[in-house]
Write an enzyme that holds these catalytic residues in place. Structure first.
Site, short mmCIF file in Angstrom:
data_model
loop_
_atom_site.label_atom_id
_atom_site.label_comp_id
_atom_site.label_asym_id
_atom_site.label_seq_id
_atom_site.Cartn_x
_atom_site.Cartn_y
_atom_site.Cartn_z
N GLY A 21 40.51 31.66 43.31
CA GLY A 21 39.92 31.16 42.06
C GLY A 21 38.47 31.63 41.98
N SER B 215 40.82 36.62 48.11
CA SER B 215 40.10 36.66 46.85
C SER B 215 38.88 35.74 46.95
CB SER B 215 41.04 36.28 45.70
OG SER B 215 40.50 36.62 44.46
N TRP B 216 38.71 34.76 46.04
CA TRP B 216 37.62 33.79 46.20
C TRP B 216 37.73 33.08 47.55
CZ3 TRP B 216 33.09 31.64 45.47
CH2 TRP B 216 32.90 30.30 45.84
N ASP C 220 44.09 47.32 44.26
CA ASP C 220 43.60 46.01 43.83
C ASP C 220 42.57 46.22 42.73
OD1 ASP C 220 42.40 43.50 43.57
OD2 ASP C 220 42.50 43.07 45.71
N HIS D 228 46.47 43.15 44.14
CA HIS D 228 45.62 42.05 44.59
C HIS D 228 46.38 40.89 45.21
CE1 HIS D 228 42.13 39.45 44.67
NE2 HIS D 228 42.76 38.53 43.95
#
Length: 322
Positions: free
Chosen positions: A46, A117-118, A273, A301
Site C-alpha cells: 500500500g 512494495s510499500w 515491474d 510487480h
C-alpha cells in the site's frame, strides 16, 4: 529452469487480536504456523492495502511462527479510514512504533522481516531503525519512496506502457489540473466533501495500481481493488503518504543502508515491474552488499507472479534454520 515452487497450503491463524497502540488506534494481528517456530513478521503493501490470508503461505508452517498485521486505518484495524479515521496520526514513525509494540506484546526478541512494495519500504525503515531486532530481511518489489519513483508511476512515466489504463487514471482529474502534480490533484479529490467524487477518485486510483501490477492482466484483482470501502482506505492512505514524501528524507533508505550491513537478506524483483521499477532494487542491492538479488525475467510487480513466489519461498526456506 528447474520446476518452480508453489505456495504452501492455506492455513488458519491459531491466535489473533487487536492491540491498542495509542492515538485512538487499534491494530489487528494474527499468528499462524508453529507457535514455537522462528518468528517472522509480514508487512503488507500500500500503504493501506491490508493483509491477506495468502501471505501466510510464503513460509513453512512447521518452521515459522507467522505474524501478520493490518497497519493503521485499513483491513481489520480500527478506526478504518473509510469511516473517517484521522490520517494525521498515520505516519511512518507511528507504524514503526506499532510494529515494536506488537513485537513486545507477542514477547518476540528478534524476527525475520518480510515485505513487498510499500512493505519493503516499511521493512527497510524498521530494520534501519531497529537493526538488533531483525534476523534477516526478505523483500520484494522494492520501493524506496524517492520522488522519482512517485513521479514515474503517478505523473506519467508508467502511462507510456499502459496508455489505456492511464486515461482511466486521469479521468477524475479536471483538464486544467492534468499538467501539474497528479498526486496533489488526487489529494484534493480523495478528500472532497462530495462523497461521490471521493469514491470515484478512490476507485480510479486503486484500479490503476491493480491493472498495472501483473505481467498478465488480472481482471479479478481490478474488481477487488475497486470495492468502495477498500479503495477509500487504500487510496487515501497511499496518497497521504506520497504527498508527504513517506515521512522520510529524500533517499533516506539508501543513505542509511549501512545500518543493515550486518543483516543477511534477499531481494526478489520482477524485471517488468512497472509499479516499482527494477532500478530501485538494483540501487538497494549496491548499497547493501550482504543482500542477494534475484531479478525474475518473466514477472511484474505482484507477489503472486509464479517466478516471484518461487524465489520468495526459496529465501524463506533458506532462512528457516538460521
Amino acid at each position: 529452469m528447474s520446476e518452480r515452487r508453489s505456495l504452501y497450503p492455506a492455513l488458519e491463524p491459531y491466535a489473533s487480536g487487536r492491540l491498542d497502540v495509542g492515538d485512538g488506534q487499534s491494530i489487528y494481528w494474527e499468528t499462524s504456523g508453529n507457535p514455537s517456530g522462528k518468528p517472522v513478521v509480514v508487512l503488507h503493501g500500500g500503504p493501506g492495502g491490508g493483509t491477506h490470508p495468502s501471505l501466510r503461505q510464503y513460509f513453512d508452517p512447521e518452521a515459522y511462527r507467522i505474524v501478520l498485521l493490518d497497519q493503521r486505518g485499513c483491513g481489520q484495524s480500527t478506526p478504518h479510514v473509510a469511516d473517517g479515521a484521522d490520517l494525521s496520526v498515520n505516519t511512518t514513525d507511528k507504524l514503526l512504533g506499532d510494529i515494536e509494540t506488537l513485537r513486545e506484546h507477542l514477547r518476540i526478541d528478534r524476527w525475520l522481516v518480510f515485505g513487498g512494495s510499500w512493505g519493503s519500504t516499511l521493512a527497510l525503515a524498521y530494520a534501519e531503525t531497529f537493526p538488533t531486532r531483525v534476523t534477516e530481511l526478505v523483500l520484494r518489489g522494492i520501493f524506496l519512496l524517492r520522488r522519482s519513483e512517485i513521479d514515474w508511476y503517478y505523473n506519467g512515466g508508467a502511462g507510456n506502457i499502459f496508455p489505456d489504463r492511464w486515461d482511466e487514471f486521469l479521468a477524475p482529474i479536471p483538464d486544467e489540473e492534468r499538467g501539474g502534480d497528479l498526486v496533489a490533484a488526487y489529494h484534493r479529490l480523495l478528500h472532497s466533501d462530495d462523497e461521490s467524487i471521493a469514491a470515484g477518485a478512490a476507485v480510479a486510483w486503486s484500479a490503476w495500481e491493480a491493472s498495472t501490477s501483473y505481467l498478465l492482466p488480472d481482471p479479478e484483482k481490478v474488481d477487488e481493488n475497486s470495492e468502495i470501502r477498500f479503495a477509500l482506505a487504500f487510496a487515501r492512505i497511499e496518497n497521504h503518504y506520497f504527498v508527504n514524501g513517506g515521512f522520510l528524507d529524500e533517499n533516506q533508505l539508501l543513505r542509511d543502508a549501512p545500518r543493515i550491513s550486518g543483516i543477511a537478506g534477499t531481494i526478489v524483483q520482477g524485471r517488468y515491474d512497472v509499479v516499482c521499477p527494477a532500478t530501485s532494487a538494483w540501487a538497494l542491492h549496491k548499497a547493501w552488499p550482504s543482500s542477494t538479488l534475484n531479478i525474475v525475467d518473466d514477472a511484474g510487480h505482484s507477489a503472486l507472479e509464479p517466478g516471484i513466489i518461487h524465489h520468495l519461498l526459496e529465501a524463506t526456506d533458506r532462512y528457516r534454520l538460521t
